[in-house]
Design an enzyme around this catalytic site. Sequence first.
Site, PDB file in Angstrom:
ATOM      1  CG  ASN A  23      -2.088  -1.041   0.944  1.00 42.08           C
ATOM      2  OD1 ASN A  23      -2.249  -1.557  -0.166  1.00 42.08           O
ATOM      3  ND2 ASN A  23      -2.830  -1.348   1.997  1.00 42.08           N
ATOM      4  CB  CYS A 124     -14.565  -4.276  -3.154  1.00 38.45           C
ATOM      5  SG  CYS A 124     -14.003  -3.573  -1.624  1.00 38.45           S
ATOM      6  NE  ARG A 129     -12.252  -0.007  -0.121  1.00 38.83           N
ATOM      7  CZ  ARG A 129     -11.110  -0.637  -0.401  1.00 38.83           C
ATOM      8  NH1 ARG A 129     -11.130  -1.886  -0.812  1.00 38.83           N
ATOM      9  NH2 ARG A 129      -9.962  -0.008  -0.281  1.00 38.83           N
ATOM     10  CG  ASP A 314      -5.596  -3.052   5.596  1.00 39.65           C
ATOM     11  OD1 ASP A 314      -6.812  -3.146   5.369  1.00 39.65           O
ATOM     12  OD2 ASP A 314      -4.836  -2.348   4.904  1.00 39.65           O
ATOM     13  NE  ARG A 406      -6.012  -7.558  -4.992  1.00 37.38           N
ATOM     14  CZ  ARG A 406      -7.010  -6.699  -4.905  1.00 37.38           C
ATOM     15  NH1 ARG A 406      -8.246  -7.136  -4.775  1.00 37.38           N
ATOM     16  NH2 ARG A 406      -6.793  -5.409  -4.935  1.00 37.38           N
TER      17      ARG A 406
HETATM   18  C1  EPZ Z   1      -6.536   2.016   1.920  1.00 34.82           C
HETATM   19  O1  EPZ Z   1      -7.747   1.918   1.189  1.00 34.82           O
HETATM   20  C2  EPZ Z   1      -5.868   0.664   1.816  1.00 34.82           C
HETATM   21  N1  EPZ Z   1      -5.611   0.366   0.415  1.00 34.82           N
HETATM   22  C3  EPZ Z   1      -6.759  -0.398   2.443  1.00 34.82           C
HETATM   23  O2  EPZ Z   1      -6.072  -1.641   2.400  1.00 34.82           O
HETATM   24  C4  EPZ Z   1      -7.022  -0.023   3.905  1.00 34.82           C
HETATM   25  O3  EPZ Z   1      -7.912  -0.953   4.475  1.00 34.82           O
HETATM   26  C5  EPZ Z   1      -7.629   1.387   3.971  1.00 34.82           C
HETATM   27  O4  EPZ Z   1      -6.764   2.329   3.289  1.00 34.82           O
HETATM   28  C6  EPZ Z   1      -7.824   1.887   5.397  1.00 34.82           C
HETATM   29  O5  EPZ Z   1      -6.604   1.885   6.079  1.00 34.82           O
HETATM   30  C7  EPZ Z   1      -4.555   0.891  -0.196  1.00 34.82           C
HETATM   31  O6  EPZ Z   1      -3.764   1.623   0.375  1.00 34.82           O
HETATM   32  C8  EPZ Z   1      -4.324   0.498  -1.613  1.00 34.82           C
HETATM   33  P1  EPZ Z   1      -9.817   4.899   2.731  1.00 34.82           P
HETATM   34  P2  EPZ Z   1      -8.589   3.216   0.795  1.00 34.82           P
HETATM   35  O7  EPZ Z   1     -10.068   5.834   1.608  1.00 34.82           O
HETATM   36  O8  EPZ Z   1      -7.632   4.310   0.516  1.00 34.82           O
HETATM   37  C9  EPZ Z   1     -14.488   5.806   3.113  1.00 34.82           C
HETATM   38  C10 EPZ Z   1      -5.772  -3.909   1.824  1.00 34.82           C
HETATM   39  O9  EPZ Z   1      -6.253  -4.963   2.311  1.00 34.82           O
HETATM   40  N2  EPZ Z   1     -14.334   6.656   1.936  1.00 34.82           N
HETATM   41  O10 EPZ Z   1      -8.911   5.334   3.824  1.00 34.82           O
HETATM   42  O11 EPZ Z   1      -9.553   2.823  -0.241  1.00 34.82           O
HETATM   43  C11 EPZ Z   1     -14.269   4.329   2.804  1.00 34.82           C
HETATM   44  O12 EPZ Z   1     -15.406   3.725   2.250  1.00 34.82           O
HETATM   45  C12 EPZ Z   1      -6.650  -2.708   1.589  1.00 34.82           C
HETATM   46  O13 EPZ Z   1      -4.587  -3.793   1.500  1.00 34.82           O
HETATM   47  C13 EPZ Z   1     -15.391   7.438   1.535  1.00 34.82           C
HETATM   48  O14 EPZ Z   1     -16.464   7.433   2.145  1.00 34.82           O
HETATM   49  O15 EPZ Z   1      -9.344   3.483   2.167  1.00 34.82           O
HETATM   50  C14 EPZ Z   1     -13.883   3.801   4.165  1.00 34.82           C
HETATM   51  O16 EPZ Z   1     -15.039   3.576   4.925  1.00 34.82           O
HETATM   52  C15 EPZ Z   1      -8.088  -2.995   1.844  1.00 34.82           C
HETATM   53  N3  EPZ Z   1     -15.232   8.226   0.417  1.00 34.82           N
HETATM   54  C16 EPZ Z   1     -13.090   4.954   4.787  1.00 34.82           C
HETATM   55  O17 EPZ Z   1     -13.485   6.135   4.055  1.00 34.82           O
HETATM   56  C17 EPZ Z   1     -14.054   8.268  -0.268  1.00 34.82           C
HETATM   57  O18 EPZ Z   1     -13.977   9.020  -1.277  1.00 34.82           O
HETATM   58  C18 EPZ Z   1     -11.575   4.821   4.694  1.00 34.82           C
HETATM   59  O19 EPZ Z   1     -11.220   4.493   3.357  1.00 34.82           O
HETATM   60  C19 EPZ Z   1     -12.978   7.492   0.168  1.00 34.82           C
HETATM   61  C20 EPZ Z   1     -13.134   6.685   1.281  1.00 34.82           C
END
Ligand code: EPZ
Length: 427
Positions: A23, A124, A129, A314, A406
Amino acid sequence: MDRIRIKGGRQLKGDIRISGAKNAALPLMVSAMLSDRPLTLHNVPRLADITTMIQLLTQHGVEVSAVAGENGHAHGTTLVLKAGKITSTTAPYDIVRKMRASVLVLGVLLAREGQAKVSLPGGCAIGARPVDLHIAGLRAMGAEIDIDGGYLVARAPKGLRGARYTFPKVSVGATENLMIAAALAKGTTVLDNAAREPEITNLAECLAAMGVTVGGIGTETLTIEGGGALKAATHSVIPDRIETGTYAMAVAMTAGDVELVGGRLDLIETAAQTLRSAGVTLESTARGLRVQRTNGALHGVDVMTEPYPGFPTDLQAQMMALMTRAEGASMITETIFESRFMHVPELARMGANVTIHHESALVRGVPKLRGADVMATDLRASVSLAIAGLVAEGDTTLHRVYHLDRGFERLEEKLAACGADIERLKG
Ligand code: EPZ
């Protein structure tokens, strides 16, 4: 499709080398698109998601060459990425649907080319998300964004300009998208309530190496001075804190004693405190960190996932697997993703006692788990079943191993080298 078979009952003892963080590597690779100068990245893990990102970047016109690390693939790969010319501003559905992190190209394409067409990732296995925060932040910087045919269609005819944007909710991906876009936007961008994950800091330091002035690194307010000349840079991917925490939990599960070489205790401080309360010993060493559970039972501890520096979502599934064998009960609360308990029914098939109530799961420790055929729908859930399999009586067969591939580099080799009875069954 490959499967992994584990026969439970062996203690883990020895060394495990921690790979570079998936990540962290993914946004770093995207930042190579900011300029036509090469970006050299060390310690990139060999994972399916990295291959997918290479595919995506290549179809945008980035030249990517890989050099094996100092000791073959065990020490990661060095990637050299050069985006001399962007040949396509479209990120197609076929790639984005495989990996949500593809949406990170939105900001950089807009900033460099003034336009982008990026497939919406959709929901997903761990939740809906949405990407609304990515969109709102880029609009604040002057982008016009519509949705058409399942795609985000974005334009910035006059280029992006620096802006102040306050995230209504902490988002790792949206913070990264805006940081990368801000590097080329004219003027100063201030991001408030930004994510503070170590992967964000790794990205900020890479942008700085490329010649961007970034202030507030490691805090919730990032200031980025955009629009300056960018230069060639060399940067290293940080060790994977989720892989580190995962193996720490696997070692704890088997009452083992393992040195996690290249791991960093400071990146998993909250998880380490939780593990200590559960009866596990963790200490920094010259080469990384050592994890032991040599005397005494595991104790049930409560966990709530939170943005960094809180307990990472995670690691939630892996911690739950560990707690299935603890003395007493553990309340595990997931506050980041709404449906990240897909591992619960599979753990139950192995004999775990878990009750879900809304966003919390009550785990009552059981004296033994039994091997079973299990499968998972995301990579962290998948590895939690492997952790359970390490102590389950008899054979556990893990299906849909492509989820594991992955995000975990050579998991079965790393565990087998420490004494686990584990093998990959091909086909
Ligand atoms: C990152 O995802 C990681 N992925 C995820 O790891 C990790 O679980 C997550 O951060 C939280 O730490 C990568 O770095 C590639 P967020 P990301 O935006 O960036 C909501 C793994 O297993 N949200 O911080 O997609 C969202 O739905 C993966 O390696 C909105 O509402 O996570 C969630 O509830 C899985 N609107 C929360 O915020 C948005 O526009 C945090 O998501 C964006 C996010």
